[in-house]
Design a protein around this motif. Structure first.
Motif, short mmCIF file in Angstrom:
data_model
loop_
_atom_site.label_atom_id
_atom_site.label_comp_id
_atom_site.label_asym_id
_atom_site.label_seq_id
_atom_site.Cartn_x
_atom_site.Cartn_y
_atom_site.Cartn_z
N ASP A 163 0.85 -1.19 0.00
CA ASP A 163 0.00 0.00 0.00
C ASP A 163 0.89 1.25 0.00
OD1 ASP A 163 -3.09 0.74 0.72
OD2 ASP A 163 -1.72 2.18 1.66
N PHE A 164 0.37 2.35 -0.51
CA PHE A 164 1.13 3.61 -0.49
C PHE A 164 1.60 3.95 0.92
CE2 PHE A 164 -0.29 3.91 -4.70
CZ PHE A 164 0.12 5.07 -5.32
N SER A 165 0.80 3.63 1.91
CA SER A 165 1.13 3.98 3.29
C SER A 165 2.30 3.17 3.83
CB SER A 165 -0.10 3.77 4.18
OG SER A 165 -0.49 2.40 4.17
N ASP A 166 2.72 2.14 3.11
CA ASP A 166 3.84 1.32 3.57
C ASP A 166 5.19 1.86 3.11
OD1 ASP A 166 2.07 -0.57 4.70
OD2 ASP A 166 1.83 -1.56 2.75
N MET A 213 1.85 14.88 -5.08
CA MET A 213 1.61 13.91 -4.01
C MET A 213 2.75 13.95 -2.99
SD MET A 213 1.37 9.75 -4.32
CE MET A 213 3.16 9.61 -4.56
N ILE A 214 3.98 13.98 -3.47
CA ILE A 214 5.14 14.04 -2.57
C ILE A 214 5.10 15.31 -1.74
CG2 ILE A 214 7.65 14.27 -2.52
CD1 ILE A 214 7.71 12.40 -5.00
N ASP A 242 -5.83 5.96 -4.32
CA ASP A 242 -7.03 6.38 -5.05
C ASP A 242 -7.14 7.89 -5.23
OD1 ASP A 242 -7.44 3.70 -4.71
OD2 ASP A 242 -9.52 3.88 -4.07
N GLU A 243 -6.76 8.66 -4.20
CA GLU A 243 -6.91 10.12 -4.27
C GLU A 243 -6.05 10.71 -5.38
OE1 GLU A 243 -6.19 14.12 -1.53
OE2 GLU A 243 -6.20 12.13 -0.59
N TRP A 244 -4.94 10.06 -5.66
CA TRP A 244 -4.00 10.61 -6.64
C TRP A 244 -4.10 9.94 -8.00
CZ3 TRP A 244 -1.85 15.05 -5.41
CH2 TRP A 244 -1.78 15.39 -4.05
N ASN A 281 -9.59 1.63 -8.01
CA ASN A 281 -9.32 0.38 -8.72
C ASN A 281 -7.94 0.38 -9.39
OD1 ASN A 281 -11.96 -0.61 -8.10
ND2 ASN A 281 -12.76 0.62 -9.79
N LEU A 282 -6.92 0.73 -8.57
CA LEU A 282 -5.53 0.73 -9.04
C LEU A 282 -5.34 1.68 -10.22
CD1 LEU A 282 -4.77 -3.11 -8.77
CD2 LEU A 282 -4.33 -1.32 -7.07
N GLY A 283 -5.94 2.85 -10.10
CA GLY A 283 -5.77 3.85 -11.15
C GLY A 283 -6.48 3.50 -12.44
N SER A 284 -7.62 2.84 -12.33
CA SER A 284 -8.36 2.44 -13.52
C SER A 284 -8.57 3.64 -14.44
CB SER A 284 -9.72 1.85 -13.13
OG SER A 284 -10.45 1.48 -14.27
#
Length: 318
Positions: free
Chosen positions: A133-136, A164-165, A222-224, A228-231
């Motif tokens: 996950d991004f949080s990891d 995002m960074i 998802d926010e960025w 669904n994995l950037g569908s």
């Protein structure tokens, strides 16, 4: 009086000839004969451009592919220096494209591919160590070298990752985005995979990386990147007035739809050394000739002859 009354009759006679069965009718003006299409150096667009070129040639059109960065591609469409782009990734490019469509500088022709993935990924051996996950990411900053590998400078997705960074989301404010071409990015990732080094990078499907690298898409972005994995949806866009000036081409590009499997097959064939993109696209069409029926319904050659038999003949299918 006689001369004036003969003019309508002449017009009607000419119209009858033009609409008579079996007679050729010019489908597009001669100015439409060359179709200028950008390629940002992306493997998927090289594939779809190859499919387009395969059809355009037997229809009597010349395809001219120009290798340019994405911002230059959109600018070229805006100024009329380019005609059609098969790689408008939405919603990722919305900040660039929406103002152009709202102002009328860009026209959306068609959604040519649905349901693709477009987000960050890591090799499977990294995911197995708990990074899914991004949080990891932040807790493993040292192992990643505080770097995310992106694509070419100036792309919409790179700007999105920079934002995002900078936002502080996920604790990545000290991280750096490494910008390079698709090929250079993947070469770096492949080197990392060979040494089982940790690396996080921009990934998408369709692309051979999905089977070649052994990789896991990260959740939580998802926010960025979208759900669904950037569908994403890939759209065909054109310069202003293209479909009106070249209605036969407009119809063709409105009907030219791709699939993830189709593009993956072509890209994998090229990666395996089975030929270039044109050869791989031709091999795919010859194995799936029925796809031409939908693409070429109601489409003619530049000279106005039926398009489907012309293409089949050109490809040796008839």
């Amino acid at each position: 009086m006689t001369a004036r009354s003969s003019t309508p009759a002449a017009v009607l006679a000419a119209a009858a000839l033009l609409t008579a069965p079996g007679l050729a009718r010019a489908a597009d003006d001669a100015s439409c004969a060359t179709v200028r299409m950008p390629d940002p150096g992306w493997t998927d667009i090289a594939s779809t451009n190859a499919f387009a070129g395969l059809v355009l040639a037997p229809l009597g059109y010349e395809q001219r592919v120009e290798t340019v960065a994405v911002p230059v591609a959109f600018q070229g469409l805006k100024t009329g220096e380019l005609d059609v782009f098969l790689g408008n990734w939405m919603p990722m490019q919305a900040d660039t494209v929406d103002p152009m469509t709202e102002s009328g500088d860009l026209a959306v022709i068609h959604n040519n591919l649905e349901g693709v993935k477009f987000t960050l990924a890591v090799p499977n051996y990294v995911a197995e160590q708990g990074v899914t996950d991004f949080s990891d990411l932040a807790e493993h900053a040292d192992q990643f070298g505080q770097q995310i590998y992106g694509i070419e400078a100036g792309s919409s997705v790179n700007q999105k990752m920079k934002d995002m960074i900078a936002s502080g989301d996920f604790g990545l404010t000290e991280w750096q985005l490494v910008e390079s071409s698709e090929q250079a990015m993947l070469a770096q990732v492949e080197r990392a995979v060979r040494g089982e080094d940790w690396v996080v990078f921009l990934a998408w499907e369709p692309h051979p990386m999905n089977t070649k690298l052994g990789m896991t898409y990260l959740t939580g972005g998802d926010e960025w990147f979208g759900p669904n994995l950037g569908s994403a949806t890939i759209r065909t866009v054109s310069r202003k007035g293209f479909a009106e000036a070249c209605p036969n081409l407009g119809k063709l590009f409105d009907q030219m739809t791709f699939t993830v499997d189709m593009e993956n097959t072509v890209m994998a064939a090229v990666a395996d050394g089975s030929g270039d993109f044109s050869e791989a696209a031709e091999a795919y069409v010859k194995e799936h000739p029925g796809m031409l029926d939908a693409w070429l319904e109601g489409v003619t050659t530049l000279e106005g002859e039926p398009g489907l038999p012309a293409v089949k003949t050109g490809l040796g299918l008839e």
